[in-house]
Design an enzyme around this catalytic site. Structure first.
Site, PDB file in Angstrom:
ATOM      1  N   ASP A  81       0.866  -1.166   0.000  1.00 16.65           N
ATOM      2  CA  ASP A  81       0.000   0.000   0.000  1.00 16.65           C
ATOM      3  C   ASP A  81       0.915   1.233   0.000  1.00 16.65           C
ATOM      4  OD1 ASP A  81      -2.393   1.636   0.555  1.00 16.65           O
ATOM      5  OD2 ASP A  81      -1.533   1.816   2.563  1.00 16.65           O
ATOM      6  N   ASP A  83      -0.166   5.040   1.005  1.00 14.76           N
ATOM      7  CA  ASP A  83      -0.378   6.013   2.074  1.00 14.76           C
ATOM      8  C   ASP A  83      -0.285   5.355   3.447  1.00 14.76           C
ATOM      9  OD1 ASP A  83      -1.423   8.632   0.602  1.00 14.76           O
ATOM     10  OD2 ASP A  83      -2.289   6.889  -0.403  1.00 14.76           O
TER      11      ASP A  83
END
Length: 284
Positions: A81, A83
């Site tokens: 991922d 963020d």
């Protein structure tokens, strides 16, 4: 199954002895001042997980019980991922700060990542709609002024890339940032959402398919198939509920500074060490 302890500070003999006793482990041998490993420990029951969490958490120690006999080079893909995982910020929150709406957008982001908002598509549309009219140059300012890599990110990536693992950055955030990180970090594949920009302004809309939890999981599986790997040969790293489905298909899932719902379902949780904590889990 091996037990691994690691911290950002030197591990004390007393802490190692207590952890070994709790886990009914073989001798914990220091690999460095901050990493120790035992070849065997008791089966990882919910009770043992809670006991290790209760003991290690206040001492800023991360623990992991990992599959025996695997090497890092046995894996073929590291998927991340973006963020709050590969980078320290939530890009959409920082974009919103430029129009005075960071608190409002952050509240939606947090609720979505904790799993309290189950419709990610709707939560993203709500947040992006608040950005309508913002000058698109703000995206570059967020990247240049606020975006920072998470601790250990570059060391982890350089090591796995040297071992021949492919890298995937798959994000519910935005292509503007994933593409810059792809070039900077020499990532193999990226996927994210596209903000619509007309006449240099954000329209408040997202273009194309939204990268939600299902799309993230599908992307991991598609990239595995493309490189001739199985999902069991993938490592997935994430922090929010939107990452749970892709973490579930992987051979190893790492919750990084994650929400509680993610920590409890991941194979391993890094609450204190950096992303390069991955390198301590397996021989290379």
């Amino acid at each position: 199954m091996p037990l691994i302890l690691q911290s950002t500070a030197p591990l004390s003999p007393a802490d190692l002895d207590t952890a070994r006793t709790l886990a009914r482990a073989s001798e914990l041998v220091l690999r460095s001042e901050t990493v120790a490993a035992a070849e065997e420990c008791a089966p990882l029951t919910p009770a043992l997980r809670d006991a290790l969490d209760d003991f290690c958490g206040p001492r800023a120690i991360d623990w992991a019980v990992v599959p025996a006999g695997r090497k890092l080079s046995d894996f073929h893909l590291v998927a991340m991922d973006m963020d709050s995982t590969l980078i320290t910020i939530e890009c959409i929150d920082e974009i919103a700060d430029f129009c005075g709406l960071k608190a409002e957008v952050s509240a939606i982001t947090e609720a979505a990542m904790r799993g309290e908002i189950t419709d990610f598509n709707e939560s993203l549309r709500r947040r992006v709609a608040l950005l309508k009219g913002l000058d698109a140059s703000v995206l570059d300012r967020v990247y240049e002024e606020r975006l920072r890599l998470s601790p250990g990110a570059e060391r982890m990536l350089q090591t796995v890339q040297a071992l021949g693992l492919r890298t995937l950055l798959v994000s519910g955030g935005f292509v503007h940032f994933t593409e810059k990180l792809k070039a900077r970090l020499q990532l193999d594949v990226t996927r994210a959402n596209t903000l619509e920009i007309v006449d240099g302004k954000l329209t408040g809309n997202v273009v194309g398919e939204i990268v939600n939890a299902d799309v993230k999981a599908r992307t991991v599986q598609e990239v595995c198939a493309r490189i001739g790997a199985t999902p069991d040969q993938a490592i997935v790293m994430g922090d929010g509920s939107n990452d749970l489905k892709m973490m579930a298909v992987a051979g190893l899932s790492v919750a990084f500074r994650a929400k509680p719902v993610v920590r409890t379902q991941a194979s391993v949780a890094f609450n204190h060490v950096g992303l390069d904590g991955l390198l301590a889990l397996f021989p290379h």
